[in-house]
Design an enzyme around this catalytic site. Structure first.
Site, short mmCIF file in Angstrom:
data_model
loop_
_atom_site.label_atom_id
_atom_site.label_comp_id
_atom_site.label_asym_id
_atom_site.label_seq_id
_atom_site.Cartn_x
_atom_site.Cartn_y
_atom_site.Cartn_z
N MET A 1 -5.71 4.43 0.03
CA MET A 1 -6.37 4.47 -1.28
C MET A 1 -7.80 4.98 -1.18
O MET A 1 -8.75 4.30 -1.60
CB MET A 1 -6.33 3.08 -1.94
CG MET A 1 -4.92 2.62 -2.25
SD MET A 1 -4.82 0.90 -2.77
CE MET A 1 -4.80 0.05 -1.21
N LYS B 1 1.23 -0.97 -11.15
CA LYS B 1 -0.06 -1.03 -11.84
C LYS B 1 -0.78 0.28 -11.53
O LYS B 1 -1.73 0.34 -10.78
CB LYS B 1 -0.88 -2.21 -11.35
CG LYS B 1 -0.19 -3.55 -11.52
CD LYS B 1 -1.13 -4.66 -11.18
CE LYS B 1 -0.61 -5.71 -10.26
NZ LYS B 1 -0.11 -5.37 -8.98
N ASP C 1 7.33 -1.33 -7.23
CA ASP C 1 6.03 -0.70 -7.48
C ASP C 1 6.22 0.75 -7.92
O ASP C 1 7.27 1.35 -7.68
CB ASP C 1 5.18 -0.73 -6.20
CG ASP C 1 4.67 -2.13 -5.91
OD1 ASP C 1 4.73 -2.98 -6.80
OD2 ASP C 1 4.22 -2.35 -4.77
C1 LIG Z 1 -1.17 -0.10 -2.66
S1 LIG Z 1 -1.22 0.80 -1.15
C2 LIG Z 1 0.33 0.33 -0.50
C3 LIG Z 1 0.48 0.66 0.95
C4 LIG Z 1 1.87 0.38 1.45
N1 LIG Z 1 2.16 -1.03 1.39
C5 LIG Z 1 2.10 0.91 2.87
O1 LIG Z 1 2.31 0.11 3.79
O2 LIG Z 1 2.07 2.13 3.05
C6 LIG Z 1 -0.92 2.45 -1.73
C7 LIG Z 1 -1.59 3.48 -0.85
O3 LIG Z 1 -0.82 3.72 0.33
C8 LIG Z 1 -0.97 5.07 0.71
N2 LIG Z 1 0.36 5.70 0.67
C9 LIG Z 1 1.51 5.13 0.31
N3 LIG Z 1 2.53 5.99 0.44
C10 LIG Z 1 1.99 7.14 0.89
C11 LIG Z 1 2.53 8.42 1.22
N4 LIG Z 1 3.84 8.67 1.13
N5 LIG Z 1 1.68 9.39 1.66
C12 LIG Z 1 0.35 9.14 1.77
N6 LIG Z 1 -0.21 7.95 1.47
C13 LIG Z 1 0.60 6.97 1.03
C14 LIG Z 1 -1.93 5.72 -0.27
O4 LIG Z 1 -3.24 5.60 0.24
C15 LIG Z 1 -1.73 4.84 -1.49
O5 LIG Z 1 -2.83 4.91 -2.38
#
Ligand SMILES: C[S@@+](CC[C@H](N)C(=O)[O-])C[C@H]1O[C@@H](n2cnc3c(N)ncnc32)[C@H](O)[C@@H]1O
Length: 269
Positions: free
Chosen positions: A179, A64, A42
């Site tokens: 998100m 995406k 991703d």
């Molecule tokens: C498609 S979701 C995937 C989540 C991922 N599978 C997880 O367990 O963290 C993506 C969202 O996760 C959050 N996210 C992922 N990595 C992050 C980070 N390092 N700091 C803050 N938010 C994060 C944000 O809200 C981002 O828009």
């Protein structure tokens, strides 16, 4: 006896890459990256993590970004299935934990339908990385007995009408909103409509567990005007965030936030 994991041919591994810091990969994730033939990742997986992959691996981004698909979900399924059927070992690398807001359910269904063997390898989800970065427990025996992971982004057909939360939110919960989008006014109105009081602490943390991490804070009544950092962004809401407000803003540097040479945490509020 020590067992060293190696990615097996013809098998797909749905692997959590964690929040961005390569040090937060599991040992199993690292071993699979070091041995897989093919890696589909991703957008949020950083180069520092991909650099750990075996040098002969074919690495392809299937992200995406911002909802504008360069590749469809069905095409990702086809790539995984075709590679495994061709006898390659495949890592499907997802940020955080693969089973949290990652469309893993659809990928698992596609692999099952094609009779491809697969395995899920957990990772550190963003909410847990954020709690660690802030040195804040997400639960608290006096004020936060529940942890709710929810998303501000819904499937396209439901997007405009689906509220963040239907009904009343428990006041003794920490809400981790993945998100969240940029419309803090809408989020604030919906959290208030779900019954949260105006003084409820909120914290928006950007790029948790990376060298770019930063956070801003506001009470719910001030959330609509909060200027949040760049994506990826996570919003934490709940009484467990109260310690962030316990000192005057100019004294917050004294709080025991993580201090790492390669990952400074700044309060930009
Ligand atoms: C498609 S979701 C995937 C989540 C991922 N599978 C997880 O367990 O963290 C993506 C969202 O996760 C959050 N996210 C992922 N990595 C992050 C980070 N390092 N700091 C803050 N938010 C994060 C944000 O809200 C981002 O828009």
């Amino acid at each position: 006896m020590s067992v060293v994991t190696r990615a097996e041919k013809g098998r797909v591994y749905l692997v959590g890459a964690g929040p961005g810091d390569p040090e937060l990969l599991t040992l199993r994730a690292l071993r699979l990256l070091e041995s897989a033939d093919v890696i589909f990742h991703d957008d949020l997986v950083p180069d520092e993590v991909l650099a750990l992959a075996n040098r002969r691996a074919l690495i392809t981004s299937v992200g995406k970004r911002c909802g504008r698909p360069r590749i469809t979900q069905a095409e990702i399924h086809t790539l995984m299935v075709n590679s495994a059927q061709a006898g390659q070992s495949v890592v499907r690398l997802k940020s955080g934990d693969p089973l949290v807001f990652g469309r893993a359910g659809e990928e698992i269904a596609a692999l099952r339908a094609a009779k491809i063997q697969f395995e899920v390898v957990p990772g550190v989800t963003a909410a847990f990385a954020a709690g660690a970065a802030l040195s804040l427990p997400l639960t608290d025996r006096k004020s936060a007995s529940k942890l709710i992971l929810c998303t501000g982004h819904h499937a396209a057909e439901k997007q405009s009408t689906t509220p963040l939360w239907t009904g009343t939110l428990p006041e003794d919960a920490t809400v981790a909103l993945y998100m969240p989008g940029r419309d803090t006014a809408r989020i604030a109105a919906e959290l208030a409509a779900a019954g949260l009081p105006s003084d409820m602490p909120c914290c928006a943390i950007s790029h948790a567990a990376t060298p770019r991490q930063s956070f801003v804070t506001a009470r719910l009544e001030g959330l609509s005007t909060l200027v949040c950092g760049p994506a990826p962004l996570l919003l934490l809401v709940g009484r467990a965030m109260e310690p962030l407000f316990a000192v005057e803003s100019d004294a917050r540097e004294l709080m025991p936030l993580i201090e790492r040479a390669d990952a400074g945490l700044r309060d930009e509020s």
